[in-house]
Design a protein around this motif. Structure first.
Motif: not given
Length: 167
Positions: A95-106, A111-125
């Motif tokens: 499950a952790n590997t699949d989630a990390t793979y999906d995160f890296m794919k996303s 397209k922007s730094v704010s989108e990357a930070i939001e995606l990173q925050t959502t993934f960390a949570r």
């Protein structure tokens, strides 16, 4: 050929003299045992001791068989419990590997730094929540294993104390 014949004759005569000597031994008085009757009390004590020894052996054998059964049950419980924990760990890793793979794919599609930070925050949570759930599942399996392992030992000690109180 005559030499071999004489050797055979000598060995036959030697064995016949040895058998005559051994036949004479039982008649030799130094080796004869006096005939004496064992008193009835000694026989009774011997029989009683033999009976008690047999009873003690049966009790020991029974206790050893019960201990062996308990150990076999414990090994089987341990084997099954460890398999369950390993399966849970493998599922968590997948499950952790699949989630990390999906995160890296996303992350490759941002397209922007704010989108990357939001995606990173959502993934960390989501990973923190997943880790919390996985830890809880592993703890439950470990507690169940410890409980299952302790049960046969607890039962064996309870039975032993009951037997001691009865005696």
């Amino acid at each position: 050929m005559t030499t071999a014949k004489s050797t055979t004759t000598k060995s036959t005569s030697t064995s016949s003299s040895a058998s005559k000597a051994s036949a004479a031994m039982p008649n030799f008085e130094a080796f004869s045992m006096p005939k004496m009757e064992v008193p009835a009390a000694v026989r009774e004590l011997t029989e009683k001791g033999l009976h008690q020894s047999r009873e003690a052996y049966e009790k020991f054998k029974s206790a050893a068989e019960e201990a062996t059964d308990m150990i076999e049950d414990s090994y089987e419980t341990t084997r099954q419990g460890v398999m369950d924990i390993n399966l849970c760990a493998l599922e968590a890793a997948k499950a952790n590997t699949d989630a990390t793979y999906d995160f890296m794919k996303s992350m490759f599609g941002v397209k922007s730094v704010s989108e990357a930070i939001e995606l990173q925050t959502t993934f960390a949570r989501s990973q923190f929540d997943a880790l919390t759930k996985q830890t809880k599942d592993m703890q439950e399996l470990s507690s169940k294993l410890a409980s299952d392992l302790g049960e046969p030992v607890k039962d064996a000690f309870g039975k032993a104390f009951k037997d001691i109180k009865a005696a």
